[in-house]
Motif scaffolding. Structure first.
Motif, PDB file in Angstrom:
ATOM      1  N   VAL A 258       0.833  -1.201   0.000  1.00  0.00           N
ATOM      2  CA  VAL A 258       0.000   0.000   0.000  1.00  0.00           C
ATOM      3  C   VAL A 258       0.870   1.255   0.000  1.00  0.00           C
ATOM      4  CG1 VAL A 258      -1.644   1.346   1.374  1.00  0.00           C
ATOM      5  CG2 VAL A 258      -2.012  -1.097   1.023  1.00  0.00           C
ATOM      6  N   ARG A 261       2.125   1.790  -3.429  1.00  0.00           N
ATOM      7  CA  ARG A 261       1.065   2.380  -4.247  1.00  0.00           C
ATOM      8  C   ARG A 261       1.003   3.890  -4.018  1.00  0.00           C
ATOM      9  NH1 ARG A 261      -4.415  -1.150  -3.310  1.00  0.00           N
ATOM     10  NH2 ARG A 261      -3.415  -3.050  -2.562  1.00  0.00           N
ATOM     11  N   LYS A 332       3.670   3.386   5.205  1.00  0.00           N
ATOM     12  CA  LYS A 332       2.273   3.417   4.783  1.00  0.00           C
ATOM     13  C   LYS A 332       1.629   4.753   5.151  1.00  0.00           C
ATOM     14  CE  LYS A 332      -2.314   2.219   5.170  1.00  0.00           C
ATOM     15  NZ  LYS A 332      -3.389   2.996   5.793  1.00  0.00           N
ATOM     16  N   SER A 336       0.895   7.249   1.904  1.00  0.00           N
ATOM     17  CA  SER A 336      -0.516   7.419   1.577  1.00  0.00           C
ATOM     18  C   SER A 336      -0.942   8.880   1.713  1.00  0.00           C
ATOM     19  CB  SER A 336      -1.387   6.522   2.458  1.00  0.00           C
ATOM     20  OG  SER A 336      -1.222   6.837   3.834  1.00  0.00           O
ATOM     21  N   LEU A 371      -5.841   4.547   0.274  1.00  0.00           N
ATOM     22  CA  LEU A 371      -4.552   4.173   0.856  1.00  0.00           C
ATOM     23  C   LEU A 371      -4.449   4.576   2.326  1.00  0.00           C
ATOM     24  CD1 LEU A 371      -2.302   5.197  -2.169  1.00  0.00           C
ATOM     25  CD2 LEU A 371      -3.324   2.968  -1.656  1.00  0.00           C
ATOM     26  N   GLU A 375      -5.502  -1.759   4.687  1.00  0.00           N
ATOM     27  CA  GLU A 375      -4.436  -2.430   5.463  1.00  0.00           C
ATOM     28  C   GLU A 375      -4.198  -1.732   6.800  1.00  0.00           C
ATOM     29  OE1 GLU A 375      -4.234  -4.942   4.075  1.00  0.00           O
ATOM     30  OE2 GLU A 375      -3.656  -4.911   1.985  1.00  0.00           O
TER      31      GLU A 375
END
Length: 395
Positions: A258, A261, A332, A336, A371, A375
């Motif tokens: 993630v 991403r 993360k 994000s 995002l 998770e």
């Protein structure tokens, strides 16, 4: 403060760097030929990208992180993260097709028995058997200990009843790492949780595809279990009560995905803003020459580079075999948020064109918020980060 993980890692050899380059070049060619020409239309119509998924299978991406001994590519997580970043720059949805699948594979690889690894991992690696991770329930998101899906032992099988929701690959996938309560009365609650390897069959069905703001194309679904029987030897590790440990192990890899991403979305927003700002003119000159736009571009580029470094550190820590929830949580969280901020700035730089569905900027803006939720929310990441910092640095 020196980083013991980074400091002890050897630099990659020339041969390894060349192999990485060849792999990334093949990914770039795949994205250019197979994904970029079709992503806009598929995303707009929310159509499952069956041809793209088939091409991903041919590339071996469903076995990207599965050990070579079981037929996978055995890629290092740091290389895998770079692949995910590249894919997300073109169309983030396709990264979810392999992320959830590889979380399931990682759980089996690290927590399963040798018999389970030998039976499932080769089929996962080829993409013959694809699926994902089934944790979330209608009344349970971040608090996984509150799940209500139960698995009751009945002879040589478990009988499962309950509902899972927001499950990636829920419609097109056929196998899932399924978190259940084998002892609903256990105290603490996590001691009564287990993980099953659940293939679709009688009593296990997707109820509906869930409509989303962004992240379209990939199938997010509700899964219904009604007296669904799972052979007892599909209990991961053949030990009840280890479900939370299994989920945690999988989510470390998932959070790196993630985060990668996020880097991809943030980079795409920067790329499109850099290009547009050099051709769009106001007051007689390209808008990239206006200080207000320059400040935005500088901040966007800085966020991308910082996020990429955090993702790489988390991936390399994961490679070392050490606990990675701190590093993965930081990556993360930051990546994000970088994706969200850069996508909004890209829309502002593009003005009215950024708000139009004819351009990809509005898709980045719709995709990015996922995002901060998927998770594990960014709020829970902050709690995890703080707890691990205190543990690592006691007064």
């Amino acid at each position: 403060m020196p980083d013991p993980v980074t400091d002890r890692q050897a630099s990659p050899s020339d041969g390894q760097r060349e192999q990485d380059r060849l792999i990334l070049d093949s990914i770039d060619r795949f994205l250019e030929r197979e994904v970029a020409p079709h992503a806009h239309a598929l995303e707009h119509d929310d159509v499952y990208p069956a041809d793209i998924v088939a091409a991903m299978r041919d590339l071996g991406l469903f076995g990207a992180t599965i050990p070579e001994a079981y037929g996978g590519l055995g890629l290092r997580p740091s290389l895998y993260a770079r692949i995910i970043e590249r894919m997300a720059r073109v169309w983030m949805s396709i990264t979810g097709v392999i992320n959830s699948h590889l979380i399931m594979a990682h759980i089996v690889a690290t927590k399963g028995t040798e018999a389970q690894r030998a039976h499932f991992l080769p089929r996962f690696a080829t993409g013959e058997l694809r699926g994902g991770l089934a944790l979330t329930e209608p009344d349970c998101g971040t608090d996984l200990q509150a799940i209500r899906t139960t698995a009751r032992r009945d002879g040589d099988a478990y009988v499962v009843n309950g509902t899972k929701t927001w499950i990636s690959n829920g419609i097109h996938g056929r196998c899932f790492a399924l978190l259940v309560k084998t002892d609903p009365t256990a105290d603490p609650r996590h001691a009564g949780m287990s993980m099953l390897i659940a293939e679709k069959g009688d009593g296990f069905r997707p109820s509906r595809k869930l409509e989303k703001l962004g992240y379209k194309g990939i199938d997010s679904a509700e899964l219904i279990f009604e007296d669904y029987r799972v052979p007892a030897d599909r209990l991961v590790g053949e030990t009840e009560g280890t479900g939370m440990q299994c989920a945690g192990a999988g989510l470390e890899l998932g959070r790196i995905n993630v985060a990668a991403r996020g880097v991809g979305i943030a980079q795409a927003a920067l790329d499109q803003s850099l290009a547009y700002s050099q051709v769009r003119k106001t007051f007689g000159k390209p808008i990239c020459q206006h200080q207000a736009i320059q400040l935005k571009l500088a901040d966007m580029a800085t966020r991308v580079e910082a996020a990429r470094l955090l993702v790489d550190k988390a991936a390399r820590t994961f490679e070392s075999g050490r606990r990675t929830d701190l590093e993965a949580g930081m990556a993360k969280l930051f990546a994000s948020e970088a994706a969200i901020e850069n996508s909004l700035e890209a829309m502002r730089i593009h003005g009215g064109y950024g708000y139009s569905k004819e351009f990809d900027v509005e898709r980045l803006y719709r995709d990015a918020p996922l995002l901060a939720i998927g998770e594990g929310t960014n709020e829970i990441q902050r709690v995890i980060i703080a707890k691990r910092l205190v543990e690592r640095h006691p007064a």
